[in-house]
Design an enzyme around this catalytic site. Structure first.
Site, PDB file in Angstrom:
ATOM      1  N   LYS A 111       0.862  -1.185   0.000  1.00  0.00           N
ATOM      2  CA  LYS A 111       0.000   0.000   0.000  1.00  0.00           C
ATOM      3  C   LYS A 111       0.890   1.224   0.000  1.00  0.00           C
ATOM      4  O   LYS A 111       2.008   1.176   0.525  1.00  0.00           O
ATOM      5  CB  LYS A 111      -0.864   0.025   1.261  1.00  0.00           C
ATOM      6  CG  LYS A 111      -2.108   0.861   1.126  1.00  0.00           C
ATOM      7  CD  LYS A 111      -3.149   0.100   0.347  1.00  0.00           C
ATOM      8  CE  LYS A 111      -4.530   0.651   0.424  1.00  0.00           C
ATOM      9  NZ  LYS A 111      -5.500  -0.379  -0.016  1.00  0.00           N
TER      10      LYS A 111
HETATM   11  N1  GLU Z   1      -7.212  -0.088  -3.374  1.00  0.00           N
HETATM   12  C1  GLU Z   1      -7.906  -1.283  -3.703  1.00  0.00           C
HETATM   13  C2  GLU Z   1      -7.953  -2.227  -2.504  1.00  0.00           C
HETATM   14  O1  GLU Z   1      -7.817  -1.811  -1.386  1.00  0.00           O
HETATM   15  C3  GLU Z   1      -7.375  -1.927  -4.976  1.00  0.00           C
HETATM   16  C4  GLU Z   1      -5.919  -2.283  -4.956  1.00  0.00           C
HETATM   17  C5  GLU Z   1      -5.406  -2.761  -6.318  1.00  0.00           C
HETATM   18  O2  GLU Z   1      -6.168  -2.853  -7.245  1.00  0.00           O
HETATM   19  O3  GLU Z   1      -4.202  -3.029  -6.376  1.00  0.00           O
HETATM   20  O4  GLU Z   1      -8.196  -3.393  -2.642  1.00  0.00           O
END
Ligand code: GLU
Length: 419
Positions: free
Chosen positions: A111
């Site tokens: 993240k």
């Molecule tokens: N931000 C989204 C999540 O928390 C998608 C992450 C992604 O597609 O890599 O799952």
């Protein structure tokens, strides 16, 4: 393993570690493997200096946490939010590890975050911030290393800027980020994916447990990318959306809301507030409205021990990441409220990100029908696995979801010979 009694004062990462320990308690894993899974593998903090439109230089702080890469390249969104500190980003990165493993797609978990309020920045300022953040973390990114995506406060435009900034260093590389606009190699169906995935998950859960969805009353907190799509699609199951909120206020009509009209109103007015024919509800009381299914689709830690006792829903579908604190999770379970966990419910986003990455690498575009069909297959399979394990082991859906994800990551760690 001894489990401490959870409290709402736990940090986000302590809370996710608590969920991790609860899931892992149902597995027979080596301590060394467990240790390796508890810690992030890499955490990078960068300064992001940005020249504001008024000529001043402001230094923002950005992070990229790569939690675990045993099953594939690190994968996860980038969040622009005032609360996106290191603890929060670390917690969300670890959730991505269990989410990708549970969906059984070939990624690890990561993240990113920049501590800022994107609503206070102009588009040229956001462009400059995104480019500088990307440049400063680019050495740990790559289509086979770490692939960012959208999250709270970022969108397709942000991904287009990230792709461009990375491309200036390494040449044209659409597979470096997902959630891009379709014109730049984004996938059809990516924007709707978390909401659509939620609907497939609910449909499968209901059919496995004999829950009647026709006429079920739904309250959705959050009308952003996830909540608005969930609201628009959940009616296909026969459910009726009776409440919707955004950051400012909630609206409520026990007879049902016309979602398309709410959507148009919100676009025009900048909020769902003032939608004709609905009662206005404060954001605090909103979660406590009488309903069958409550969908928190906004930010983290909205269901806590101080309001868990007043939740009236029979099912909580976690569309946001980490909306329920461990203390509230325990309280809801004791009251017999079913919580379908975030790492299952909102996995549709990263699943379609996987399709986007695969399409970019193959330089071949899928039709939306194919995207949705494959999404349905993976979401329903994961839901079946979670429900089966929960029933077999007599544990909550969250404990089962974590256990399945952790088991897969542990297996990859051991096969690759890390321990
Ligand atoms: N931000 C989204 C999540 O928390 C998608 C992450 C992604 O597609 O890599 O799952």
């Amino acid at each position: 393993m001894p489990l401490t009694v959870p409290t709402d004062s736990m940090t986000a990462f302590e809370a996710v570690t608590w969920f991790f320990n609860q899931g892992a308690a149902h597995l027979n894993l080596r301590d060394e493997t467990m240790d390796l899974m508890r810690h992030s593998w890499r955490e990078l903090t960068v300064s992001v200096p940005v020249r504001l439109d008024n000529g001043q230089l402001k230094v923002f702080v950005g992070y990229r946490v790569q939690h675990n890469g045993a099953r594939g390249p690190y994968k996860g969104g980038v969040r622009y939010h005032p609360n996106a500190d290191l603890d929060e980003v670390r917690a969300l990165a670890s959730l991505m590890t269990w989410k990708t493993a549970l969906a059984n797609i070939p990624f690890g978990g990561a993240k990113g975050g920049v501590v800022c309020d994107p609503m206070q920045l102009s588009s040229p300022e956001l462009n400059r911030l995104t480019r500088r953040y990307t440049q400063n973390i680019a050495h740990i990114l790559g289509p086979n290393r770490d692939i960012p995506a959208t999250d709270l406060g970022t969108d397709g435009q942000t991904m287009a800027w990230m792709m461009d900034a990375y491309g200036q260093l390494h040449g044209y590389t659409p597979s470096i980020v997902t959630g891009k606009p379709v014109e730049l190699g984004g996938s059809y169906g990516r924007e709707a994916a978390p909401g659509r995935g939620l609907v497939y998950c609910l449909e499968e859960w209901a059919s496995l447990t004999g829950y009647r969805l026709a006429g079920a009353k739904v309250v959705i907190q959050g009308f952003g990318q996830v909540g608005s799509w969930a609201a628009r699609l959940i009616g296909t199951l026969g459910c009726v959306v009776i409440g919707i909120s955004d950051v400012r206020r909630g609206i409520y009509n026990p007879a049902g809301l016309d979602i398309q009209r709410v959507f148009e109103h919100s676009r025009r007015e900048g909020s769902v507030m003032g939608f004709p024919g609905a009662d206005s509800v404060g954001v605090q009381e909103f979660l406590e409205l009488p309903c069958d299914i409550l969908v928190p689709a906004a930010v983290e830690k909205v269901i806590r021990s101080d309001n868990a006792g007043r939740i009236k829903a029979r099912i909580v579908l976690e569309a946001a990441n980490h909306p329920t604190t461990p203390a509230a999770d325990t309280a809801l379970a004791e009251r017999g409220i079913t919580v379908v966990p975030d790492i299952l419910v909102n996995a549709g986003g990263v699943i379609v990100s996987y399709f986007e990455w695969a399409q970019n690498i193959q330089e071949f575009r899928w039709e939306e029908e194919r995207v949705n069909k494959e999404l349905e297959r993976i979401m329903k399979q994961a839901t079946r696995e979670v429900v089966a394990m929960a029933q077999q082991e007599r544990i909550t859906l969250r404990q089962a979801a974590f256990a399945i994800g952790i088991q897969r990551v542990a297996r990859a760690i051991e096969l690759r010979g890390f321990v």
